[in-house]
Design an enzyme around this catalytic site. Structure first.
Site, short mmCIF file in Angstrom:
data_model
loop_
_atom_site.label_atom_id
_atom_site.label_comp_id
_atom_site.label_asym_id
_atom_site.label_seq_id
_atom_site.Cartn_x
_atom_site.Cartn_y
_atom_site.Cartn_z
N SER A 1 0.84 -1.20 0.00
CA SER A 1 0.00 0.00 0.00
C SER A 1 0.87 1.25 0.00
O SER A 1 1.64 1.48 0.94
CB SER A 1 -0.91 0.01 1.23
OG SER A 1 -1.50 1.29 1.35
N HIS B 1 -1.30 -1.32 -4.17
CA HIS B 1 -2.55 -0.92 -3.52
C HIS B 1 -2.58 0.60 -3.35
O HIS B 1 -1.67 1.19 -2.78
CB HIS B 1 -2.64 -1.62 -2.17
CG HIS B 1 -3.94 -1.47 -1.45
ND1 HIS B 1 -5.05 -2.22 -1.74
CD2 HIS B 1 -4.31 -0.64 -0.45
CE1 HIS B 1 -6.04 -1.88 -0.93
NE2 HIS B 1 -5.62 -0.90 -0.13
N ASP C 1 -4.77 3.68 -1.90
CA ASP C 1 -5.86 4.05 -0.99
C ASP C 1 -6.38 5.44 -1.33
O ASP C 1 -5.70 6.44 -1.11
CB ASP C 1 -5.36 4.02 0.45
CG ASP C 1 -5.16 2.60 0.96
OD1 ASP C 1 -6.10 1.80 0.85
OD2 ASP C 1 -4.05 2.30 1.45
N MET D 1 -8.96 8.23 -0.44
CA MET D 1 -9.79 8.66 0.70
C MET D 1 -10.28 10.08 0.46
O MET D 1 -9.54 10.92 -0.06
CB MET D 1 -8.98 8.63 1.99
CG MET D 1 -8.33 7.29 2.29
SD MET D 1 -7.58 7.29 3.92
CE MET D 1 -6.62 5.77 3.85
N HIS E 1 -8.39 1.11 -3.88
CA HIS E 1 -9.30 0.89 -2.75
C HIS E 1 -9.97 2.23 -2.44
O HIS E 1 -9.34 3.11 -1.87
CB HIS E 1 -8.48 0.36 -1.56
CG HIS E 1 -9.27 0.19 -0.30
ND1 HIS E 1 -8.66 0.04 0.92
CD2 HIS E 1 -10.61 0.14 -0.07
CE1 HIS E 1 -9.58 -0.09 1.85
NE2 HIS E 1 -10.78 -0.03 1.29
N MET F 1 -12.12 4.54 -0.51
CA MET F 1 -12.79 4.81 0.77
C MET F 1 -13.45 6.17 0.63
O MET F 1 -13.00 7.17 1.18
CB MET F 1 -11.77 4.77 1.91
CG MET F 1 -11.31 3.35 2.24
SD MET F 1 -9.73 3.31 3.09
CE MET F 1 -8.63 3.36 1.69
N MET G 1 -11.64 -5.60 5.56
CA MET G 1 -10.77 -4.69 6.32
C MET G 1 -10.45 -5.32 7.68
O MET G 1 -11.33 -5.75 8.41
CB MET G 1 -11.48 -3.35 6.57
CG MET G 1 -11.66 -2.46 5.34
SD MET G 1 -10.14 -1.96 4.54
CE MET G 1 -9.24 -1.13 5.84
N ASP H 1 -6.75 -6.31 4.49
CA ASP H 1 -6.11 -5.00 4.45
C ASP H 1 -6.11 -4.38 5.84
O ASP H 1 -7.17 -4.12 6.41
CB ASP H 1 -6.88 -4.10 3.47
CG ASP H 1 -6.26 -2.72 3.30
OD1 ASP H 1 -5.16 -2.49 3.82
OD2 ASP H 1 -6.90 -1.89 2.63
C1 DX5 Z 1 -6.24 1.76 5.66
C2 DX5 Z 1 -5.82 1.37 4.27
C3 DX5 Z 1 -4.73 0.37 4.21
C4 DX5 Z 1 -3.42 0.84 4.81
C5 DX5 Z 1 -2.79 -0.35 5.44
O1 DX5 Z 1 -7.44 2.44 5.60
O2 DX5 Z 1 -6.91 0.82 3.57
O3 DX5 Z 1 -4.51 -0.05 2.86
O4 DX5 Z 1 -2.52 1.37 3.88
O5 DX5 Z 1 -1.65 0.05 6.13
P1 DX5 Z 1 -0.92 -0.93 7.14
O6 DX5 Z 1 -0.47 -2.13 6.36
O7 DX5 Z 1 0.20 -0.12 7.67
O8 DX5 Z 1 -1.93 -1.32 8.20
ZN ZN Z 2 -6.50 -0.11 1.59
#
Ligand code: DX5
Ligand code: ZN
Length: 218
Positions: free
Chosen positions: A5, A28, A30, A32, A61, A63, A132, A170
């Site tokens: 990620s 990956h 993220d 947001m 991903h 969010m 998650m 994740d």
């Molecule tokens: C959190 C993200 C994850 C995050 C995971 O909301 O969706 O993808 O990057 O990070 P680690 O592996 O550090 O928990």
């Molecule tokens: Zn994620």
């Protein structure tokens, strides 16, 4: 599959971050929006640039609120897999179909407190189920082992329903937690801090892959 990620990478050097994990299966990303989760990261223009800068398939991903409207453009931008949250979606089946029609795999994600039983029937419309294992929003949180029964249920459903579906975990995935997730039935592992917090991110990917392989329930 291991999906580092980039949330834990240097946002000013994303192309270099991708190069440092060139043997990752997915990268990956993220996304947001500061509404669905209390954090703001990156969006479509960055995904487009990243897609041009790396050969690693992008695992987006989302969010975000209103994925029905915003998810398909990520597929059009070249993402290999586009995952959105069931908690935010109005018409998940139509959105999954639009993502697939734009040429990407479609993923459904559930927060730790969201059960998957009500959605087992719609999983046929998806390629990926992202479970998650932390509350979405931030990297570096502690793995929630209490979510593992949901991973087991998903794997059993895939087996009995003869579905083709990746079961992705994740949050909090590292050398100390990946075996439990693999044994429960996950086959895609997102890792942010465990990869980009390591001295050698490429080595961290290889090491996580070999640790997971020893425990795979698939
Ligand atoms: C959190 C993200 C994850 C995050 C995971 O909301 O969706 O993808 O990057 O990070 P680690 O592996 O550090 O928990
Ligand atoms: Zn994620």
């Amino acid at each position: 599959m291991i999906a580092p990620s980039i949330l834990s990478a240097d946002f000013a050097r994303l192309a270099e971050a991708a190069d440092s994990v060139s043997r990752a299966d997915w990268l990956h990303v993220d996304v947001m929006d500061a509404h669905f989760v209390p954090n703001l990261t990156i969006g479509l223009p960055v995904v487009k640039s990243l897609h041009a800068a790396t050969d690693i398939p992008l695992d987006c991903h989302l969010m975000i609120d209103d994925p029905d409207r915003w998810a398909p453009p990520y597929a059009e931008a070249g993402a290999a897999n586009v995952t959105f949250h069931i908690e935010a979606a109005h018409d998940p089946v139509a959105t999954a179909r639009a993502i697939r029609a734009a040429g990407a795999l479609a993923g459904l994600s559930v927060k730790p407190g969201t059960e998957i039983e009500p959605y087992l029937d719609v999983l046929r419309e998806f390629d990926t189920l992202l479970v998650m294992t932390v509350e979405p929003g931030f990297g570096g949180q502690e793995f929630m082992a209490e979510v593992l029964p949901k991973v087991r249920l998903a794997r059993e459903h895939v087996r009995s329903g003869h579905l083709r579906l990746f079961v992705e975990v994740d949050g909090g995935i590292g050398e100390d937690t990946i075996e439990a997730a693999a044994a429960a039935g996950a086959d895609v592992f997102v890792a942010g801090s465990a990869v980009f917090g390591a001295d050698d991110p490429g080595c961290a990917v290889e090491s996580l892959r070999s640790t997971a392989r020893g425990s795979m329930a698939v």
